[in-house]
Design an enzyme around this catalytic site. Structure first.
Site, short mmCIF file in Angstrom:
data_model
loop_
_atom_site.label_atom_id
_atom_site.label_comp_id
_atom_site.label_asym_id
_atom_site.label_seq_id
_atom_site.Cartn_x
_atom_site.Cartn_y
_atom_site.Cartn_z
N ARG A 83 0.88 -1.18 0.00
CA ARG A 83 0.00 0.00 0.00
C ARG A 83 0.91 1.22 0.00
NH1 ARG A 83 -5.36 1.18 3.53
NH2 ARG A 83 -6.11 -0.11 1.82
N HIS A 110 -7.21 0.72 -6.48
CA HIS A 110 -7.41 -0.15 -5.31
C HIS A 110 -8.01 -1.46 -5.84
CE1 HIS A 110 -7.68 -1.44 -1.33
NE2 HIS A 110 -8.53 -0.59 -0.81
N GLN A 135 -9.75 -4.14 -3.62
CA GLN A 135 -11.08 -3.69 -3.17
C GLN A 135 -12.12 -4.01 -4.24
OE1 GLN A 135 -11.97 -1.92 -0.14
NE2 GLN A 135 -13.93 -2.62 -0.94
N ASP A 162 -17.48 6.12 -1.18
CA ASP A 162 -16.15 6.10 -0.56
C ASP A 162 -16.05 7.42 0.20
OD1 ASP A 162 -13.49 5.66 0.15
OD2 ASP A 162 -12.68 6.01 -1.85
N CYS A 210 -16.58 1.04 0.59
CA CYS A 210 -15.33 0.32 0.83
C CYS A 210 -14.85 0.46 2.27
CB CYS A 210 -14.26 0.78 -0.15
SG CYS A 210 -13.92 2.54 -0.05
N ARG A 223 -13.16 -9.01 1.28
CA ARG A 223 -11.78 -8.62 0.99
C ARG A 223 -10.87 -9.85 1.15
NH1 ARG A 223 -9.89 -3.47 1.41
NH2 ARG A 223 -8.00 -4.46 0.64
N1 CP Z 1 -11.19 -0.49 2.31
C1 CP Z 1 -9.93 -0.49 2.79
O1 CP Z 1 -8.95 -0.64 2.05
O2 CP Z 1 -9.85 -0.32 4.14
P1 CP Z 1 -8.51 -0.03 4.95
O3 CP Z 1 -8.00 1.33 4.50
O4 CP Z 1 -8.90 -0.05 6.39
O5 CP Z 1 -7.51 -1.08 4.62
N1 NVA Z 2 -10.11 6.51 -1.43
C1 NVA Z 2 -9.75 6.05 -0.12
C2 NVA Z 2 -9.93 4.58 -0.01
C3 NVA Z 2 -9.67 4.02 1.36
C4 NVA Z 2 -9.85 2.53 1.42
C5 NVA Z 2 -8.31 6.44 0.19
O1 NVA Z 2 -7.45 6.36 -0.70
O2 NVA Z 2 -8.05 6.85 1.31
#
Ligand code: CP
Ligand code: NVA
Length: 306
Positions: free
Chosen positions: A101, A128, A131, A222, A261, A289
Site C-alpha cells: 500500500r 485499489h 477492493q 467512498d 469500501c 476482501r
Molecule cells: N477499504 C480499505 O482498504 O480499508 P482499509 O483502509 O482499512 O484497509
Molecule cells: N479513497 C480512499 C480509499 C480508502 C480505502 C483512500 O485512498 O483513502
C-alpha cells in the site's frame, strides 16, 4: 512474464471470473485451501493507514497456511533509508510475494521492476484493485451475473472509482461515476475503461448529476477525502452533500444494494440508517476482501491448487 497485480488489468474477463469463482470456493470450503500457501511468506508493506487491508491479508494468508510479515513506516518511509529498488531486491530474496500500500503508483512499478516475486497493489493513489475484486464478489453473491447490472458510484473520483470502473468494464457491468465538477475520475483511466467496456457490451458514464444514478442496481460510496489529503471533511461537506447516499437517494434511484469500501464517515458520504439498513452489504463486502485476496494469492503463488 512475472505475475503482478498492480492495476487489476493484468486479469482479463475470463481470468477475473475464474478468480471470483475461486474466491467463492475458498469462502465456502476454507479447509480445502488450508495448505495452499504452505511454506510461503508474504511481506505486506504499508505507507498508509489500514484496518481492513492489513487484517484481511494477514488473517487470510494465515488461513491458507502461509506466513504474513507486516512492515510499516516505523523504520522510516520507504525510499528514505534505502531505495525502493533495494527494498525489492532484498525482500524478494526471502519472500514469495510483496503486497504493498503506497502513496504513489510509481513506487509499485519500481517494486515490481526489481522484485523477483509477484507484487500486489493493496492501494495507491490511482488504484485499489483488491477492493474492486471484493466488491464484485459481493455483487455476484447478491445478484449472480454481474454483466446484467448497473453500478453507480457517488462522490470523489479517486483510486476506488478507477478500480471499480475498470473491473466493471472488464466484467460487462454498466458503470456510472457521479461526481461533483472538479472531482471527476482521471480522464485517461475513464477512456481506458470506455474502450474495455465497449468490448464487453457495457457502458461507462461520468456525470455531475445525481439523476445519472437512476436505475442503478447498486450504489457505492467512498470517503470524500482520501488518505494523504488533509482537507477537513467539514470543508468539503457543502460540495459533496448532494452526492450523499441517504434514504432519499436510494428511493430515487431504485437501488436494491448499497456498498461502501470503508472507512466510512457516517452522516457525511452515507447516512447511518442506510449503512446499517437492509440494503447495505457493506460488512459482507468487508469480509469478502479476505476471500477475494486469498483467491488472488492462490492464483499467483500456487495456481495448481486453484
Ligand atoms: N477499504 C480499505 O482498504 O480499508 P482499509 O483502509 O482499512 O484497509
Ligand atoms: N479513497 C480512499 C480509499 C480508502 C480505502 C483512500 O485512498 O483513502
Amino acid at each position: 512474464m512475472k505475475k503482478q497485480f498492480l492495476t487489476g488489468l493484468e486479469f482479463d474477463q475470463a481470468a477475473n471470473l475464474k478468480l471470483l469463482n475461486l474466491a467463492q470456493q475458498i469462502k465456502a470450503n476454507p479447509l480445502d485451501f488450508s495448505t495452499a500457501l504452505q511454506g510461503q511468506s508474504v511481506v505486506t508493506l504499508f505507507e498508509k493507514q489500514s484496518l481492513r487491508t492489513r487484517l484481511s491479508f494477514d488473517i487470510g494468508i494465515n488461513k491458507l497456511g502461509g506466513h504474513a510479515v507486516y512492515l510499516d513506516q516505523q523504520n522510516g518511509a520507504m525510499g528514505a533509508r534505502e531505495s525502493v529498488k533495494d527494498f525489492a531486491l532484498n525482500i524478494s530474496t526471502w519472500a514469495d510475494a510483496i503486497v504493498a500500500r503506497v502513496n504513489a503508483h510509481s513506487t509499485l512499478t519500481t517494486l515490481a521492476e526489481y522484485s523477483s516475486v509477484p507484487v500486489v497493489n493493496s492501494l495507491c493513489d490511482l488504484y485499489h484493485p483488491c477492493q474492486a475484486l471484493a466488491d464484485f464478489l459481493t455483487l455476484q453473491e447478491v445478484y449472480g451475473d454481474v454483466s446484467q447490472l448497473k453500478l453507480a458510484y457517488l462522490g470523489e473520483g479517486n483510486n476506488v472509482t478507477h478500480s471499480l470502473m475498470l473491473l466493471a468494464a472488464t466484467l460487462g457491468t454498466d458503470f456510472v461515476a457521479v461526481c461533483p465538477k472538479g472531482s471527476s475520475p482521471d480522464a485517461q483511466i475513464v477512456k481506458q475503461a470506455e474502450t474495455i467496456a465497449a468490448q464487453n457490451g457495457a457502458s461507462v458514464l461520468v456525470s455531475d448529476r445525481i439523476e445519472a444514478a437512476v436505475g442503478a442496481n447498486a450504489l457505492y460510496a467512498d470517503t470524500w477525502v482520501s488518505m494523504g489529503d488533509n482537507t477537513p471533511l467539514e470543508l468539503v461537506k457543502e460540495k459533496y452533500m448532494p452526492y450523499q447516499i441517504n434514504q432519499q437517494l436510494v428511493e430515487m434511484t431504485g437501488a436494491s444494494c448499497v456498498l461502501h469500501c470503508q472507512p466510512a464517515h457516517r452522516e457525511f458520504e452515507i447516512t447511518s440508517d442506510v449503512m446499517d439498513g437492509q440494503k447495505s452489504k457493506i460488512i459482507q463486502q468487508a469480509e469478502n476482501r479476505m476471500h477475494a485476496q486469498n483467491a488472488l494469492l492462490v492464483s499467483l503463488l500456487n495456481p495448481n491448487f486453484a
